[in-house]
Design an enzyme around this catalytic site. Structure first.
Site, PDB file in Angstrom:
ATOM      1  N   ASP A  13       0.866  -1.174   0.000  1.00 38.77           N
ATOM      2  CA  ASP A  13       0.000   0.000   0.000  1.00 38.77           C
ATOM      3  C   ASP A  13       0.907   1.230   0.000  1.00 38.77           C
ATOM      4  O   ASP A  13       2.085   1.138   0.366  1.00 38.77           O
ATOM      5  CB  ASP A  13      -0.850  -0.059   1.278  1.00 38.77           C
ATOM      6  CG  ASP A  13      -1.652   1.196   1.498  1.00 38.77           C
ATOM      7  OD1 ASP A  13      -2.328   1.637   0.558  1.00 38.77           O
ATOM      8  OD2 ASP A  13      -1.604   1.746   2.623  1.00 38.77           O
ATOM      9  N   ASP A  15      -0.284   5.170   0.789  1.00 40.53           N
ATOM     10  CA  ASP A  15      -0.583   6.153   1.845  1.00 40.53           C
ATOM     11  C   ASP A  15      -0.646   5.506   3.224  1.00 40.53           C
ATOM     12  O   ASP A  15      -1.408   4.560   3.444  1.00 40.53           O
ATOM     13  CB  ASP A  15      -1.935   6.843   1.578  1.00 40.53           C
ATOM     14  CG  ASP A  15      -1.885   7.709   0.339  1.00 40.53           C
ATOM     15  OD1 ASP A  15      -0.844   7.739  -0.331  1.00 40.53           O
ATOM     16  OD2 ASP A  15      -2.906   8.353   0.032  1.00 40.53           O
ATOM     17  N   ASP A 211      -1.814  -0.547   5.931  1.00 39.14           N
ATOM     18  CA  ASP A 211      -2.227   0.043   7.215  1.00 39.14           C
ATOM     19  C   ASP A 211      -3.741   0.196   7.354  1.00 39.14           C
ATOM     20  O   ASP A 211      -4.215   0.547   8.428  1.00 39.14           O
ATOM     21  CB  ASP A 211      -1.601   1.439   7.381  1.00 39.14           C
ATOM     22  CG  ASP A 211      -2.234   2.453   6.437  1.00 39.14           C
ATOM     23  OD1 ASP A 211      -2.397   2.122   5.243  1.00 39.14           O
ATOM     24  OD2 ASP A 211      -2.580   3.550   6.893  1.00 39.14           O
TER      25      ASP A 211
HETATM   26 MG   LIG Z   1      -3.078   3.142   3.492  1.00 31.20          MG
END
Ligand SMILES: [Mg+2]
Length: 267
Positions: A13, A15, A211
């Site tokens: 991922d 961001d 995240d």
């Molecule tokens: Mg993310």
């Protein structure tokens, strides 16, 4: 534990994972990026960002030949992915999605704001991107990002209305993403793995990092999963229970990213 000599593939991922949630910097991850690059290990970006946003990021990261997954799995792009073009495109494209959202809004009066409803300036204000980057963020092909501005009860009704249209809502770090039910980071990774073969025909050992709750289906698919400490209210729930192959970072963003790689990959 894999080493840098193994047929390793990193799926990440952006961001809040490789990129800092606030500054979008990956500086703390640079030593690990250099190690992976020197070992020829592909870094597959798997993000809610658009293809137009990911391509310049790939360039800055020095990634030249790896495929990537954009818009939360709605879009798979890459030279070395041998699948017919149709199979890689979303079932409903962006304009069809926006039409459905408009229709649902008119019919039920739900309050939400999508990227299609606002200018680049507003997208820049929401995200902290520069106006130029916000132009790329608005170049969507297979999903819409929205901010929900209505009650939790109406959110359930909204979900139901979308489900009748075979659309799903997935939660990212900042936005809700409206997309085809078929699409997600997990299914996109499975499709990519079926068509992206190792140069020597070896079986990939996959390590994923993310995240947000939208990363869970991807993290359930990989051999080694790194859950990066995030700011999202809803904690990531993985379905797998092989805890020895899951690592929860203590650091945020690129710090946690490096921590996860150091935990699993032996130099
Ligand atoms: Mg993310």
């Amino acid at each position: 534990m894999p080493t840098l000599q193994d047929p390793l593939m990193i799926v990440t991922d952006l961001d809040g994972s490789l990129l800092d949630h606030h500054t979008y910097s990956w500086q703390p991850a640079q030593p690990w990026l250099d190690r992976l690059n020197a070992a020829g290990i592909p870094l597959i970006i798997c993000s809610s960002k658009t293809a137009a946003e990911i391509q310049p990021i790939q360039q800055s990261l020095g990634i030249t030949n790896a495929p990537f997954i954009a818009e939360n799995g709605a879009i798979i792009m890459g030279k070395n992915v041998n699948e017919t073009r149709d199979a890689l495109l979303p079932a409903k494209d962006y304009s069809a999605l926006c039409q459905i959202l408009q229709h649902v809004r008119q019919r039920y009066g739900f309050e939400f704001t999508g990227f299609a409803d606002v200018t680049e300036k507003e997208v820049a204000d929401w995200t902290g991107l520069t106006p130029r980057e916000a132009v790329l963020a608005k170049m969507r092909k297979g999903s819409e990002s929205i901010i929900w501005r209505d009650s939790p009860e109406n959110f359930v009704a909204f979900q139901q209305a979308l489900s009748l249209e075979k659309l799903a809502l997935r939660q990212g770090g900042r936005f809700w993403h409206v997309m085809n039910q078929r699409d997600g980071k997990g299914t996109a990774l499975a499709r990519l793995l079926a068509h992206y073969t190792h140069p020597q025909g070896k079986r990939w050992i996959t390590l994923g990092l993310g995240d947000g709750p939208n990363d869970a289906p991807m993290l359930d698919q990989v051999n080694y999963a790194v859950v990066i400490k995030g700011y999202s209210k809803n904690r990531i729930q993985l379905s797998r229970d092989d805890n020895e192959n899951i690592y929860y970072s203590t650091g945020y963003g690129p710090q946690g990213w490096s921590e996860g790689l150091a935990h699993f990959v032996h130099c």
